[in-house]
Motif scaffolding. Structure first.
Motif, mmCIF file in Angstrom:
data_model
loop_
_atom_site.group_PDB
_atom_site.id
_atom_site.type_symbol
_atom_site.label_atom_id
_atom_site.label_comp_id
_atom_site.label_asym_id
_atom_site.label_seq_id
_atom_site.Cartn_x
_atom_site.Cartn_y
_atom_site.Cartn_z
ATOM 1 N N VAL A 75 2.790 7.588 2.586
ATOM 2 C CA VAL A 75 1.440 7.159 2.926
ATOM 3 C C VAL A 75 0.768 6.540 1.708
ATOM 4 C CG1 VAL A 75 -0.843 7.920 3.686
ATOM 5 C CG2 VAL A 75 1.208 8.842 4.781
ATOM 6 N N VAL A 76 0.943 7.148 0.564
ATOM 7 C CA VAL A 76 0.374 6.608 -0.677
ATOM 8 C C VAL A 76 0.929 5.206 -0.940
ATOM 9 C CG1 VAL A 76 0.232 6.904 -3.184
ATOM 10 C CG2 VAL A 76 -0.037 8.891 -1.669
ATOM 11 N N ALA A 77 2.225 5.029 -0.741
ATOM 12 C CA ALA A 77 2.848 3.724 -0.959
ATOM 13 C C ALA A 77 2.289 2.688 0.012
ATOM 14 C CB ALA A 77 4.363 3.835 -0.806
ATOM 15 N N LYS A 78 2.077 3.082 1.270
ATOM 16 C CA LYS A 78 1.515 2.159 2.252
ATOM 17 C C LYS A 78 0.105 1.736 1.861
ATOM 18 C CE LYS A 78 4.117 3.914 6.223
ATOM 19 N NZ LYS A 78 4.016 4.599 7.531
ATOM 20 N N VAL A 79 -0.694 2.696 1.429
ATOM 21 C CA VAL A 79 -2.070 2.392 1.023
ATOM 22 C C VAL A 79 -2.048 1.455 -0.184
ATOM 23 C CG1 VAL A 79 -4.189 3.367 0.055
ATOM 24 C CG2 VAL A 79 -3.065 4.502 1.973
ATOM 25 N N GLU A 80 -1.210 1.739 -1.163
ATOM 26 C CA GLU A 80 -1.131 0.889 -2.350
ATOM 27 C C GLU A 80 -0.658 -0.511 -1.995
ATOM 28 O OE1 GLU A 80 1.371 3.277 -4.851
ATOM 29 O OE2 GLU A 80 -0.351 4.376 -5.684
ATOM 30 N N ARG A 81 0.354 -0.611 -1.139
ATOM 31 C CA ARG A 81 0.889 -1.915 -0.736
ATOM 32 C C ARG A 81 -0.171 -2.731 0.008
ATOM 33 N NH1 ARG A 81 5.339 -0.158 1.294
ATOM 34 N NH2 ARG A 81 4.647 0.009 3.445
ATOM 35 N N LEU A 82 -0.900 -2.084 0.911
ATOM 36 C CA LEU A 82 -1.937 -2.768 1.658
ATOM 37 C C LEU A 82 -3.102 -3.177 0.754
ATOM 38 C CD1 LEU A 82 -2.742 -3.758 4.438
ATOM 39 C CD2 LEU A 82 -3.694 -1.501 4.915
#
Length: 78
Positions: free
Chosen positions: A10-17
């Protein structure tokens, strides 16, 4: 108050977005929450509307009802 997200995916998704949109991570999470909230409210409104329509469908047609409009074969007024 701090929010800690323990799921690394989830952290990676937020950072990527956040990188893709140019927004901060906080702004990305806020927009996601706002979007989900509005969709949830729309779904709740749709459920209430469906319940109301179901109630109206249970009202029997009256034999003495008068409809002043003539209707064509596709259900539109003439």
């Amino acid at each position: 108050m701090a929010l800690q997200i323990a799921n690394p995916a989830v952290v990676a998704k937020v950072e990527r977005l956040a990188r893709a949109t140019g927004l901060t991570k906080t702004a990305v999470v806020e927009r996601a929450i706002d979007h989900l909230s509005s969709q949830t409210l729309i779904a709740a409104d749709s459920g209430r509307m469906a319940a109301l329509l179901a109630q109206l469908d249970r009202v029997p047609d009256r034999a003495d009802a008068f409809d002043p409009l003539e209707w064509d074969s596709v259900g539109l007024p003439k």
